[in-house]
Design a protein around this motif. Structure first.
Motif, PDB file in Angstrom:
ATOM      1  N   GLN C 204       0.849  -1.183   0.000  1.00 45.44           N
ATOM      2  CA  GLN C 204       0.000   0.000   0.000  1.00 45.44           C
ATOM      3  C   GLN C 204       0.887   1.236   0.000  1.00 45.44           C
ATOM      4  N   ILE C 206       1.110   5.502   0.167  1.00 38.78           N
ATOM      5  CA  ILE C 206       0.433   6.772   0.430  1.00 38.78           C
ATOM      6  C   ILE C 206       1.397   7.897   0.073  1.00 38.78           C
ATOM      7  N   HIS C 222       0.610   6.033  10.223  1.00 38.64           N
ATOM      8  CA  HIS C 222      -0.510   5.500  10.992  1.00 38.64           C
ATOM      9  C   HIS C 222      -1.561   4.886  10.074  1.00 38.64           C
ATOM     10  N   ALA C 223      -1.861   5.579   8.970  1.00 35.59           N
ATOM     11  CA  ALA C 223      -2.879   5.064   8.053  1.00 35.59           C
ATOM     12  C   ALA C 223      -2.450   3.729   7.468  1.00 35.59           C
ATOM     13  N   VAL C 225      -0.388   1.496   8.822  1.00 34.41           N
ATOM     14  CA  VAL C 225      -0.458   0.438   9.834  1.00 34.41           C
ATOM     15  C   VAL C 225      -1.915   0.101  10.133  1.00 34.41           C
ATOM     16  N   ASP C 226      -2.767   1.113  10.145  1.00 34.93           N
ATOM     17  CA  ASP C 226      -4.196   0.849  10.342  1.00 34.93           C
ATOM     18  C   ASP C 226      -4.746  -0.016   9.228  1.00 34.93           C
ATOM     19  N   ALA C 227      -4.189   0.149   8.030  1.00 35.81           N
ATOM     20  CA  ALA C 227      -4.686  -0.649   6.899  1.00 35.81           C
ATOM     21  C   ALA C 227      -4.134  -2.055   6.931  1.00 35.81           C
ATOM     22  N   GLY C 228      -3.296  -2.356   7.897  1.00 37.27           N
ATOM     23  CA  GLY C 228      -2.832  -3.719   8.042  1.00 37.27           C
ATOM     24  C   GLY C 228      -1.391  -3.965   7.626  1.00 37.27           C
TER      25      GLY C 228
END
Lengths: 360, 307, 379
Positions: C204, C206, C222-223, C225-228
């Motif tokens: 992923q 960003i 953070h985004a 890691v939040d996405a897995g």
């Protein structure tokens, strides 16, 4: 005020001369005082203040080369400062000049592509006008929001400038992007005919002359026309101005838009004279420096010229200082902060220093 | 292991971002609210924020205690605010201009003295995992709340109450609304404004310490992207109310997390425009809640930009 | 009360005084100015950085190289940091040439090339401008300018190999600044390296939109890691924030530009680092000997332009062995990361069966796609 009194007294001989010198002597003394404080700071860092001053001189003002450096840096600053100073005469505090510069540059870059076949005499004014129109619209919007919706122009212009930078990035990397500009997304490069060149004999581009002209025009507008007179009254007391029937709304819109137009013009010169296309380098912080210049110059358009040159000189010498004295570039920010605070603090000294007061 | 939240990742990220990013903005706004309620405007808080970040980080590196860093940052901020207050108490000195000059000075001093602290690592401020009830790591992370955030909320409520119902609060408001009335009451406006500015600076210093000691949690010259300046702007947006400052900071922080969150769920077009979201949102709300008649309701009478 | 003092314009303005003072004061000071230390028989080399020297990243990697040059005999080094990609860099370069006598300049940021170096090079034909990352081409650009760069994509490939052995979620993440070819190649290489271990892994990405923006980088991490994603790397100017935030979220990290292992010793897998010291000392040595520097210089792991940080504790033994094997293969030469059959993530064919692009292939410098398996878009 000292100078006003002098006018009323008529010929006062030596006292009058002294009074005349006050508005000039005080900032100079303040400049020296600021330099001394900074010198003390340098001593605590184990550096020689005299060497520092010598390098500032050498880097900023000491040779033809340094003057070219300084004047080139001053060019965009002149127009950026007008973006603050003009609305300020009406009592508006606009700090969003950076946005107008950036979008003005994008407008110039965008317009350059369809104008590619045009000769310079036609294309360059068109690009400049596009830049001025967009810049004027942007700051004019802040003025409109203030007049029609009562939105504070300081915060709206600041928000608009952040939005402008995001918009510029989006346009330059997306719809306006030149496919050949792979590693540094930019608009299509300007054709040779559309480039603005350097002044004859100097390594400085025409933006300097237009910046100085802009300051003169602005000064004449404010000090010598009825519009400017009306603006100054409105700046003094809006209610009184409205009672007098002055078109406060039109003045606010007009001055804000004009300030924005000058900032947009600075963006145009950055594109046409320096970069050759519009890209992220347009957001170089000139707008914010312009705020400082405008306030130091007391929003007097003619005073902006020497103040911008002084500031540009400091910036020009910063590289030399960094290299020769092994000081970080932040040193120049500290110097500027101290010196400008000293000059601003000297406001309090007007009419208070015994040297300049009437005796008996 | 699939913890794929799909589109729920976006609102969760917004909440997490609101909590994470809002804290420094909240502290600066609270500090500036105090200052502006007393009739001064301090644009130099951007410099104070950066100075607080540097001094906090440096202290934490040298002493090993992040809270010592916060304390020193508050002190540095207070001193810087005091300087602003004293200078602006002199006659005819323009507080906006001084603020900008101090922004320059504060940032310059912070960068200058902060050079040796870019490499070392400092201990972080503690956080309280309020998301322990969830098994989803995303929720746990979003609700991993820093102590300073909670202190900030408490401070907002306390300041609101103090301004409304205590004597010092009343004194502050009188000084901010009318210098003459304050003098008639026997108060010294310049002294009170200076004290308010110093206290405001202390708040901003703490906000800066949060940046370097928690999130993003490192000291370097790019630590602030204009948050101090934005926070001062948000005070006007919040109509000088401390509780509104809290909502404004949360709104701003949450909107800032939208861009990356949207990209992570596949919305990738025009990400710059999403990055502009906090500013557009703030401007939108500002326009919607203003009208030319009651433009600056609640503005302290003596504040220079609203006169 | 008016915001601004309604003081009438003074008749003798500040402007004239400031100018006069400058003229008077300067003359005196200049005569007392110590002459700059110039290497008598040696060489003065100038370095210009777009950001602060100690950013744990891009600029620091160049500063480390400059430090190696400083240690050389008969060479004086002058450095300037925080030089923006505007006219300022032209002024700084001219200042180094005119006032320091520099004859070899290393403007290290990409944006310095066009128009700044291209404007100055014809003006100072006895000065050599060595630009990092530029695309110098014969006939198009002046002969006294040159560009050098390293094939760090291979380094990101190796990051990916290490990531492939460590990831449990089979999702890895990349925080990128802008979608320009150098960055896209890094992203693609990272994924392809991981896929060499397990072809189901996805990456992923960003984009933060800026080369250096601490809060955005933290939010993006953070985004991710939040996405897995459980292994994160990046391509921004200063990876410090990404490394620290990722490690704080218990994700593993691949470093970039410089060695960030001290920031997260347990979570750091390895890192793709520049080795500018070798490049710079070679170029300076050549200049001292009077030999010409080639105008277009590139090198990868084999030539020592790029190196990998030591493997961290989290990489399992099987991973170590695989990593070292791949590294040895790359150093042998002839290795291709972008090779067929390969599609991009829009479905277009990028390389057909049997087609392979060596790291030296100039086609790669114009990359505009993300390969299949990368979640994200270039625009």
């Amino acid at each position: 005020m000292a100078v006003a009194e002098q006018g009323m007294q008529g010929a006062g001989g030596g006292l009058a001369l002294l009074r005349r010198a006050e508005p000039v002597a005080i900032p100079v003394l303040a400049l020296l005082a600021g330099l001394m404080v900074f010198g003390l700071f340098l001593l605590t860092q184990g550096r020689s203040p005299l060497a520092f001053l010598a390098y500032v001189w050498q880097g900023g003002f000491g040779s033809a080369f340094s003057w070219q450096n300084t004047l080139t840096r001053a060019a965009p600053l002149l127009m950026a400062a007008l973006c603050v100073a003009l609305p300020a005469r009406l009592g508006l505090v606009v700090i969003g000049g950076e946005g107008a510069i950036v979008l003005g540059g994008v407008a110039a870059g965008a317009v350059a592509l369809p104008l590619a076949a045009m000769p310079g005499a036609v294309g360059i004014p068109l690009m400049a006008m596009a830049a001025m129109a967009v810049g004027g619209l942007w700051i004019g919007a802040a003025g409109a929001l203030r007049h029609y919706r009562g939105v504070n122009e300081t915060i709206s212009s600041l928000l608009l400038s952040y939005i402008a930078i995001a918009l510029m990035n989006h346009l330059v990397e997306g719809p306006l992007r030149d496919p050949a500009s792979l590693n540094k997304p930019s608009t299509a490069p300007l054709t040779e005919a559309l480039r603005v060149g350097e002044l004859p004999g100097l390594s400085v581009h025409w933006g300097l002359i237009f910046g100085i002209l802009a300051c003169i025009v602005a000064w004449v507008l404010v000090e010598r026309t009825t519009w400017g007179f009306a603006a100054r009254i409105a700046g003094g007391n809006v209610r009184a101005a409205q009672v007098q029937g002055l078109p406060v709304g039109k003045l606010i819109l007009g001055f804000a838009a004009l300030g924005g137009a000058f900032a947009g013009l600075a963006g145009f010169f950055e594109v046409a004279a320096v970069h050759g296309s519009a890209n992220a380098s347009l957001a170089a912080g000139y707008g914010y420096t312009g705020i400082l210049i405008a306030f130091l110059a007391r929003h007097n358009a003619l005073a902006i010229i020497p103040v911008a040159i002084l500031l540009a000189g400091f910036d020009a010498s910063s590289g030399l200082v960094q290299r020769r004295m092994d000081l970080p570039d932040a040193t120049m920010q500290v110097l500027q902060g101290i010196v400008f605070m000293a000059i601003l603090m000297s406001d309090a000294a007007y009419g208070r220093l015994p040297f300049f007061k009437a005796k008996g | 292991m699939e913890n794929d939240l799909g589109l729920w990742a976006v609102p969760l990220a917004v909440i997490g971002g609101a909590i994470r990013v809002s804290t420094p903005i909240l502290f600066v706004s609270l500090g500036e609210t105090l200052t502006e309620r007393s009739g001064r405007i301090n644009l130099g808080l951007e410099g104070t924020l950066v100075l607080g970040a540097m001094t906090g980080y440096a202290t934490a590196v040298m002493t090993g205690s992040p809270w010592a860093g916060v304390a020193v940052a508050a002190l540095a901020g207070a001193l810087f605010g005091l300087l602003h207050g004293l200078i602006c108490s002199m006659a005819r000195v323009n507080d906006i201009a001084i603020g900008i000059a101090m922004m320059l000075l504060g940032t310059g001093l912070a960068f200058y003295f902060g050079k040796p602290f870019i490499q070392p690592a400092a201990p972080d401020l503690p956080a309280i995992p309020l998301g322990g009830w969830s098994s989803l790591p995303q929720v746990q992370s979003a609700l991993n709340v820093n102590v300073l955030f909670l202190i900030g909320i408490a401070a907002a409520l306390a300041l609101a109450w103090a301004l409304r119902s205590t004597r010092p609060g009343l004194i502050l408001r009188v000084v901010g609304d009318s210098t003459d009335a304050a003098r008639a009451m026997g108060l010294n406006p310049a002294l009170i404004r200076t004290a308010a500015t110093a206290l405001g600076g202390a708040f901003a210093g703490v906000g800066g310490a949060y940046l370097s000691l928690y999130y993003p949690g490192s000291w370097n010259e790019g630590i602030s992207s204009g948050q101090g300046l934005m926070a001062v702007a948000l005070v006007i947006f919040a109509r000088w109310s401390p509780v509104n400052c809290l909502w404004a900071a949360l709104l701003f922080g949450g909107a800032g997390a939208l861009g990356p969150a949207l990209q992570s769920v596949g919305v990738t077009q025009g990400y710059y425009l999403f990055y502009a979201a906090p500013y557009v949102l703030t401007l939108g709300v500002l326009i919607a809640t203003s009208s030319s008649s009651r433009a600056l309701a609640g503005a302290p009478g003596e504040l220079s930009i609203t006169k | 009360m008016p915001l601004f003092n309604a003081r009438p314009t003074p008749t003798l303005s500040r402007r004239d005084l400031l100018r006069g003072t400058a003229a008077l004061g300067g003359a005196a000071a200049l005569s007392a100015l110590p002459r700059p230390l110039r290497a008598q028989s040696g060489l003065t080399v100038g370095f210009l950085y777009v950001g602060p020297r100690d950013d744990f990243g891009y600029n620091q990697s160049h500063a480390l190289g400059a430090a190696a040059v400083k240690a050389m005999e008969g060479v004086t080094v002058v450095e300037e940091e925080n030089v923006p990609e505007t006219n300022d860099v032209q002024q700084s370069m001219e200042s180094m040439i005119n006032l320091d006598g520099a004859t070899l300049l290393f403007p290290t940021s990409f944006g310095y090339f066009d128009p700044h170096i291209l404007t100055l090079a014809p003006k100072y034909t006895d000065v050599r401008f060595e630009h990092c990352g530029g695309l110098w081409s014969e006939g198009k650009h002046p002969a006294n300018a040159g560009s050098y760069f390293g094939y760090i994509g291979m380094g990101q490939y190796l990051n990916g190999v290490a990531a492939g052995h460590v990831t449990k979620s089979k999702k890895i993440g990349f925080v990128a600044a802008k979608p320009i070819p150098q960055v896209l190649l890094n992203i693609n290489s990272f994924l392809l390296g991981a896929r060499a271990v397990d072809p189901t892994i996805t990456c992923q990405v960003i984009f933060t939109g800026e080369w250096s923006l601490a809060v955005k980088e933290a939010e993006a991490t953070h985004a991710l890691v939040d996405a897995g994603c459980d292994v994160i790397t990046c391509h921004v100017d200063g990876p410090k924030v990404v490394v620290e935030v990722a490690a704080g979220r218990e994700a593993f990290v691949g470093g970039y530009h410089a060695d960030q292992s001290s920031l997260a010793p347990q979570q750091y897998l390895t890192g793709a680092e520049w080795n500018w010291a070798k490049v710079y000392t070679d170029m300076v040595t050549a200049t001292l000997k009077g030999e010409p520097i080639p105008n277009f210089v590139r090198g990868g792991l084999a030539e020592g332009f790029v190196k990998m940080s030591p493997l961290g504790p989290a990489v399992p033994d099987a991973g170590r062995a695989h990593f070292e094997a791949v590294k040895a293969e790359i150093e042998k030469g002839g290795f291709s990361v972008i090779k067929g059959p390969l599609k991009d993530n829009q479905g277009n064919v990028v390389a057909t069966e049997g087609q392979a692009f060596l790291e030296t292939d100039p086609v790669l410098e114009g990359m505009g796609y993300l390969v299949d398996g990368v979640l994200g878009a270039t625009s």
